[in-house]
Design a protein around this motif. Structure first.
Motif, PDB file in Angstrom:
ATOM      1  N   HIS A 185      39.148  36.071  33.936  1.00 45.94           N
ATOM      2  CA  HIS A 185      39.581  34.848  33.284  1.00 45.94           C
ATOM      3  C   HIS A 185      41.102  34.707  33.417  1.00 45.94           C
ATOM      4  O   HIS A 185      41.832  35.607  33.029  1.00 45.94           O
ATOM      5  N   PRO A 186      41.591  33.619  34.020  1.00 46.51           N
ATOM      6  CA  PRO A 186      43.047  33.482  34.172  1.00 46.51           C
ATOM      7  C   PRO A 186      43.697  32.976  32.882  1.00 46.51           C
ATOM      8  O   PRO A 186      43.700  31.779  32.622  1.00 46.51           O
ATOM      9  N   TYR A 216      34.563  34.826  35.435  1.00 49.84           N
ATOM     10  CA  TYR A 216      35.190  33.622  35.971  1.00 49.84           C
ATOM     11  C   TYR A 216      34.976  33.495  37.478  1.00 49.84           C
ATOM     12  O   TYR A 216      35.166  34.448  38.222  1.00 49.84           O
ATOM     13  N   GLU A 217      34.561  32.319  37.922  1.00 50.10           N
ATOM     14  CA  GLU A 217      34.332  32.077  39.351  1.00 50.10           C
ATOM     15  C   GLU A 217      35.030  30.785  39.769  1.00 50.10           C
ATOM     16  O   GLU A 217      34.986  29.805  39.037  1.00 50.10           O
ATOM     17  N   VAL A 218      35.676  30.798  40.930  1.00 59.37           N
ATOM     18  CA  VAL A 218      36.283  29.564  41.439  1.00 59.37           C
ATOM     19  C   VAL A 218      35.410  29.080  42.600  1.00 59.37           C
ATOM     20  O   VAL A 218      35.003  29.892  43.438  1.00 59.37           O
ATOM     21  N   TRP A 253      47.820  32.467  39.214  1.00 58.19           N
ATOM     22  CA  TRP A 253      46.529  31.990  38.703  1.00 58.19           C
ATOM     23  C   TRP A 253      45.420  32.491  39.623  1.00 58.19           C
ATOM     24  O   TRP A 253      44.397  33.001  39.169  1.00 58.19           O
ATOM     25  N   LEU A 254      45.641  32.359  40.923  1.00 58.42           N
ATOM     26  CA  LEU A 254      44.652  32.831  41.897  1.00 58.42           C
ATOM     27  C   LEU A 254      44.480  34.348  41.820  1.00 58.42           C
ATOM     28  O   LEU A 254      43.375  34.859  41.961  1.00 58.42           O
ATOM     29  N   ALA A 298      42.124  34.653  39.033  1.00 52.50           N
ATOM     30  CA  ALA A 298      40.840  33.984  39.225  1.00 52.50           C
ATOM     31  C   ALA A 298      40.026  34.607  40.368  1.00 52.50           C
ATOM     32  O   ALA A 298      38.800  34.629  40.325  1.00 52.50           O
ATOM     33  N   GLU A 299      40.715  35.138  41.369  1.00 51.58           N
ATOM     34  CA  GLU A 299      39.995  35.721  42.504  1.00 51.58           C
ATOM     35  C   GLU A 299      39.608  37.175  42.280  1.00 51.58           C
ATOM     36  O   GLU A 299      38.889  37.759  43.085  1.00 51.58           O
ATOM     37  N   ARG A 353      37.618  40.145  41.021  1.00 47.13           N
ATOM     38  CA  ARG A 353      36.238  40.292  40.546  1.00 47.13           C
ATOM     39  C   ARG A 353      35.996  41.718  40.052  1.00 47.13           C
ATOM     40  O   ARG A 353      36.004  42.671  40.806  1.00 47.13           O
TER      41      ARG A 353
END
Ligand code: SF4
Ligand code: SF4
Lengths: 310, 239
Positions: free
Chosen positions: A2-3, A237-239, A291-292, A295-296, A298
């Protein structure tokens, strides 16, 4: 992952502050700006400290129980977060003494030595912040040396652009600093692009090793809970792929391409507008980058929720 | 001592009774309460120390359902403890139980990031990290009868799929089960050396399929008659 905006703001803003103070502390010795006056050092130093402080304040917003934050100095021996906290606090008296000497005595050997000390402390803190993430074996996107390299480079990059802006305003020759900025931009762009390619390669634990069934396919049938849990909210969280690519392009464009064009003088002679736009663009670009970064990432616990690999 | 659990994936039926018993015991235990968020609302959620997930292993027709209850593995090399800045997370020397001192935790979540097994959950109401205590508040309680000095999940399991004991003692039930049934650790490659072990499903003879049964039915009348006599004779022998 989670960002969390508070943590993103903290790492970007404090990173910029430490990057700025690192360059400033070594400015006279390294020849970035040998003719910088004591008042100009003082001003830039205070800007750096304000950035650092804003970031650190924001980081406490992330704590669920901030009244115990003072206890975070306890595990210096094992915890990178603890080391970061200790050094961040130690940094204040050292930096303030340096600025006081600069203000009272002006440019002297003492201020030179103290400045170097501040520069070393800044890089130590940048490393500690990065290692909080890079030391986690559970997140392979973080658990690698590129994380630390990127944290240091991006902190320096933002610091150099902010310093550039301030020195230019005070009519100091900044040609050397411009060369350094362009160099930092190219190097951090390179490492970031290597990072993007590298994390695309499948590696690490799989759902099979996670559950111990390595000679058969494993699929999730039911996660066992009906609404979101702490684990889902924190790690799930997944983008979307399209959004990811778009954001990566935006990050490279704003953090590296735009500032590089602006400060290298390709689009007209470098002036105030150019420099302020470069600093602003880089800040937003690094914000997207951070942020990435979250978010990226895992976490392996996602394997237990049905992901085949991380 | 190295206390921990053995969980039998062969007999676990996935009923979630262990998780419920855990919540019931621990919500009034040393690290309680295990807060619930909107328990009667649209999206009930809350803190659990033990969660059970359900998987399909293998492909039809050799597939199998596996229910995997997971709680803290009380790892020998517990990164959750080393990353904790406040000293709230610690591993006990005497029995290896990993605990959180609620009065020291600042709720930074870092330990939960360091845990590969999803064993730590932040209590949003209390603002501190919570996790399985291996029922430290009942396994040493001398007011309880000896056979009840076990974690709540182990006592409650209706299919007797959970075992508690000392892995340092080679004669203990848990050590022998691991030895005899090939007990293994989950995700060992991360190097956390989890103490809890899982027993894989037993190998069973294949159930007869329709095709196999048909081939048994085929053959001439005499062959069938002979086979019946042979079976009857064999049964006589067994008495
Ligand atoms: S361990 Fe026991 S109680 Fe828990 S899910 Fe399996 S069978 Fe049910
Ligand atoms: S399972 Fe997670 S919380 Fe428990 S000891 Fe291991 S790393 Fe720590």
């Amino acid at each position: 992952m989670h960002p969390a905006l508070s943590v993103i703001f903290f790492t970007v803003t404090s990173g910029a502050g430490y990057g700025l103070l690192l360059l400033l502390g070594s400015a006279r010795l390294s020849g970035i700006a040998p003719e910088i006056s004591s008042n100009q050092t003082l001003f830039a130093g205070i800007v750096g400290l304000v950035l650092v402080t804003l970031g650190l304040l924001s980081s406490t917003l992330h704590l669920a129980n901030p009244k115990n934050a003072w206890r975070s100095f306890a595990r210096f021996k094992t915890s990178w977060l603890s080391r970061e906290a200790v050094f961040a606090i130690l940094f204040y008296p050292i930096c303030l003494v340096w600025l006081a000497v600069v203000w009272a005595v002006g440019n002297s050997t003492l201020s030179l030595v103290l400045g170097l000390f501040v520069a070393v402390m800044s890089i130590v803190i940048l490393v500690c912040t990065a290692m909080i993430y890079a030391s986690l074996k559970t997140i392979r996107q973080w658990n690698n040396p590129l994380t630390t390299v990127n944290f240091i480079l991006l902190g320096l990059l933002l610091g150099s652009l902010i310093l550039l802006l301030m020195l230019h305003q005070q009519n100091i020759v900044v040609s050397r600093l411009i060369v350094i900025s362009v160099f930092l931009i190219s190097l951090s762009a390179l490492t970031k692009i290597i990072y993007f390619v590298w994390i695309g390669q499948p590696a690490g634990p799989t759902i099979n090793t996670a559950l111990g069934f390595t000679r058969a396919t494993v699929r999730i049938l039911d996660v066992g809970h009906s609404s979101d849990t702490f684990l889902n909210k924190e790690f799930g969280y997944e983008v979307a792929r399209a959004r990811l690519i778009w954001l990566r392009c935006l990050c490279v464009l704003l953090a590296f391409v735009v500032p590089a064009f602006l400060v290298s003088g390709v689009i007209g002679e470098v002036g105030f507008i150019h420099l302020i736009a470069a600093a602003f663009s880089a800040y937003v670009g690094v914000f997207v980058e951070r942020w990435l970064f979250f978010a990226e990432a895992r976490h392996v616990v996602n394997l237990y929720h049905g992901r085949q690999q991380t | 001592m190295k206390l921990g659990l053995v969980i039998d994936l062969d007999t676990c039926v996935g009923c979630h009774a262990c998780a419920v018993a855990c919540k019931q015991w621990n919500t009034s235990g040393t690290t309680g309460p295990l807060s619930d968020y909107q328990p009667y609302g649209e999206e009930p959620s809350g803190v659990w120390f033990n969660r059970i997930r359900h998987y399909e292993v293998g492909d039809y027709p050799t597939n199998k359902t596996i229910n995997a209850p997971m709680s803290c593995m009380h790892c020998d090399d517990a990164a959750c403890v080393t990353v904790c800045p406040t000293g709230a997370s610690y591993k006990r020397e005497e029995d290896g139980i990993v605990l959180v001192d609620q009065s020291k935790c600042m709720g930074c979540n870092l330990c939960s990031w360091a845990c590969p097994y999803g064993a730590r959950e932040l209590d949003e109401e209390a603002g501190v990290m919570k996790k399985c205590t291996l029922c430290v508040d009942r396994i040493y309680d001398e007011n309880l009868p000896e056979e009840e000095r076990k974690p709540a999940c182990v006592l409650t399991c209706p299919s007797h799929a959970r075992f508690f004991g000392d892995f340092d003692d080679p004669q203990s039930e848990v050590s022998s089960l691991v030895r005899e049934r090939g007990g293994y650790a989950m995700m060992p490659e991360l190097g956390y050396q989890p103490v809890n072990k899982y027993l894989p499903p037993r190998q069973r003879p294949k159930a007869p399929t329709v095709a196999a049964k048909q081939s048994e039915d085929s053959g001439g009348l005499i062959a069938k008659w002979l086979k019946r006599q042979k079976d009857a004779f064999n049964q006589l022998g067994e008495g």
